[in-house]
Structures are given as structure tokens and as C-alpha cells.
Design a protein around this motif. Sequence first.
Motif, short mmCIF file in Angstrom:
data_model
loop_
_atom_site.label_atom_id
_atom_site.label_comp_id
_atom_site.label_asym_id
_atom_site.label_seq_id
_atom_site.Cartn_x
_atom_site.Cartn_y
_atom_site.Cartn_z
N CYS A 25 66.70 67.07 51.92
CA CYS A 25 67.96 67.20 50.67
C CYS A 25 68.50 65.83 50.82
CB CYS A 25 68.47 68.39 50.93
SG CYS A 25 67.65 69.78 50.72
N GLU A 26 68.88 65.16 51.97
CA GLU A 26 69.57 64.20 52.06
C GLU A 26 68.58 63.02 51.40
OE1 GLU A 26 72.60 61.52 52.81
OE2 GLU A 26 72.62 63.59 53.28
N ARG A 27 67.36 62.97 51.60
CA ARG A 27 66.36 61.87 50.84
C ARG A 27 66.66 62.15 49.47
NH1 ARG A 27 62.63 62.46 55.69
NH2 ARG A 27 63.10 60.98 57.07
N HIS A 28 66.57 63.23 48.99
CA HIS A 28 66.39 63.89 47.68
C HIS A 28 67.77 63.20 46.94
CE1 HIS A 28 65.13 67.16 44.50
NE2 HIS A 28 66.11 66.41 44.21
N ASN A 29 68.90 63.45 47.55
CA ASN A 29 70.14 62.81 47.08
C ASN A 29 70.18 61.18 46.94
OD1 ASN A 29 71.45 65.28 46.61
ND2 ASN A 29 71.99 65.43 48.89
N ASP A 30 69.47 60.69 48.00
CA ASP A 30 69.51 59.33 48.03
C ASP A 30 68.74 58.72 46.77
OD1 ASP A 30 71.01 59.00 50.33
OD2 ASP A 30 69.02 58.85 51.76
N ALA A 31 67.49 59.62 46.52
CA ALA A 31 66.60 59.02 45.24
C ALA A 31 67.39 59.36 44.10
CB ALA A 31 65.59 60.25 45.19
N HIS A 32 68.24 60.33 43.84
CA HIS A 32 69.44 60.62 42.92
C HIS A 32 70.10 59.39 42.55
CE1 HIS A 32 69.03 65.17 42.01
NE2 HIS A 32 68.06 64.63 41.48
N MET A 33 70.74 59.06 43.73
CA MET A 33 71.51 57.64 43.68
C MET A 33 70.93 56.67 43.52
SD MET A 33 74.81 59.16 44.24
CE MET A 33 75.92 57.70 44.64
N ALA A 34 69.88 56.47 43.71
CA ALA A 34 68.87 55.09 43.32
C ALA A 34 68.78 55.22 42.06
CB ALA A 34 67.71 54.97 44.13
N ARG A 35 68.59 56.19 41.17
CA ARG A 35 68.42 56.27 39.84
C ARG A 35 69.34 56.77 38.93
NH1 ARG A 35 62.89 57.17 38.10
NH2 ARG A 35 61.61 55.75 39.07
N SER A 36 70.66 56.56 39.56
CA SER A 36 71.94 57.10 38.82
C SER A 36 72.26 56.50 37.38
CB SER A 36 72.94 57.04 39.66
OG SER A 36 73.40 55.65 40.15
N ASN A 37 71.43 55.32 37.20
CA ASN A 37 71.89 54.37 36.09
C ASN A 37 70.72 54.69 34.97
OD1 ASN A 37 74.14 53.39 36.79
ND2 ASN A 37 73.08 51.70 37.94
N GLY A 38 70.02 55.68 35.30
CA GLY A 38 68.67 55.93 34.11
C GLY A 38 69.26 56.23 33.02
N GLU A 39 68.31 55.92 31.79
CA GLU A 39 68.84 56.18 30.32
C GLU A 39 68.73 57.73 30.01
OE1 GLU A 39 66.69 54.00 27.76
OE2 GLU A 39 66.90 52.11 28.86
N SER A 40 67.79 58.57 30.56
CA SER A 40 67.88 59.91 30.33
C SER A 40 67.92 60.84 31.80
CB SER A 40 66.43 60.23 29.71
OG SER A 40 65.51 59.95 30.65
N LEU A 41 67.98 62.15 31.46
CA LEU A 41 68.03 62.87 32.70
C LEU A 41 66.73 62.72 33.46
CD1 LEU A 41 69.81 66.09 30.98
CD2 LEU A 41 71.01 64.27 32.51
N PHE A 42 65.66 62.71 32.70
CA PHE A 42 64.32 62.75 33.34
C PHE A 42 64.51 61.34 34.29
CE2 PHE A 42 62.86 66.52 31.50
CZ PHE A 42 61.85 66.83 32.48
N SER A 43 64.99 60.19 33.77
CA SER A 43 64.56 59.01 34.43
C SER A 43 65.85 59.03 35.73
CB SER A 43 64.98 57.83 33.53
OG SER A 43 66.23 57.86 33.03
N LYS A 44 66.75 59.96 35.60
CA LYS A 44 67.62 59.91 36.59
C LYS A 44 67.37 60.95 37.62
CE LYS A 44 71.81 59.03 33.73
NZ LYS A 44 73.13 59.44 33.18
N LEU A 45 66.26 61.48 37.34
CA LEU A 45 65.63 62.67 38.30
C LEU A 45 66.36 63.80 38.41
CD1 LEU A 45 63.93 60.16 41.14
CD2 LEU A 45 63.00 61.17 39.26
N GLN A 46 67.08 64.33 37.33
CA GLN A 46 67.82 65.34 37.47
C GLN A 46 67.32 66.39 37.09
OE1 GLN A 46 71.44 65.09 38.12
NE2 GLN A 46 70.57 63.08 38.65
N GLY A 47 65.97 66.88 37.16
CA GLY A 47 65.24 67.91 36.69
C GLY A 47 64.98 69.08 38.01
#
Length: 90
Positions: free
Chosen positions: A48-70
Motif C-alpha cells: 500500500c505504501e508503494r501504491h501511494n508512492d505511485a499515486h504521488m509520482a503521477r499526481s500531475n496527470g491530466e485525467s483520473l486514469f493518468s493519475k492512477l486514481q482507479g
Amino acid sequence: MQVNLGVCQENPSTVAGTIRIMEQLQQYVPKHEEQIFQLLCFGDGLSCERHNDAHMARSNGESLFSKLQGLQPKVQEFLKRMLYYAGNVS
């Protein structure tokens, strides 16, 4: 309906590997136009910590999918309970 998710040949110990795994899994997240219906992704605390790190790495994405928010991480309590019970067996 069952869906075979296959095997991801990525290293989940790195943020880059976790991002690639999440990109593969996100294709199964239900969506309607620009709205996505988030799914819980259970794992241990470190996953879960790595998952959160991936979210942070993609936080500037243009869409929810590019931000890995699914996919949203959720710590699975089963492992904690099994460790507790194993320590209390006489």
C-alpha cells in the motif's frame, strides 16, 4: 463473470514497476465517460505504501486514469490477525 488478470512481469519493489502494474490493472476499472468507479486494491502495508508512492509520482496527470486514481490501496487486516493468533497459540 471471471476475468483472468494474467501475470505482471514487473518488479513491485520499485515505484516504476508498481506504476506499470497499476496501469495494467486499471484497464479493468469500470468507467463512464470521464467518471471512474474506484476499486479497492488490497495488500500488505508495504504494498500500500508503494501504491501511494505511485499515486504521488503521477499526481500531475491530466485525467483520473493518468493519475492512477482507479485503484485505491487498502491494507488487508487478515495478515495482522494471523500473526496475532500465531503468537498466542500455546
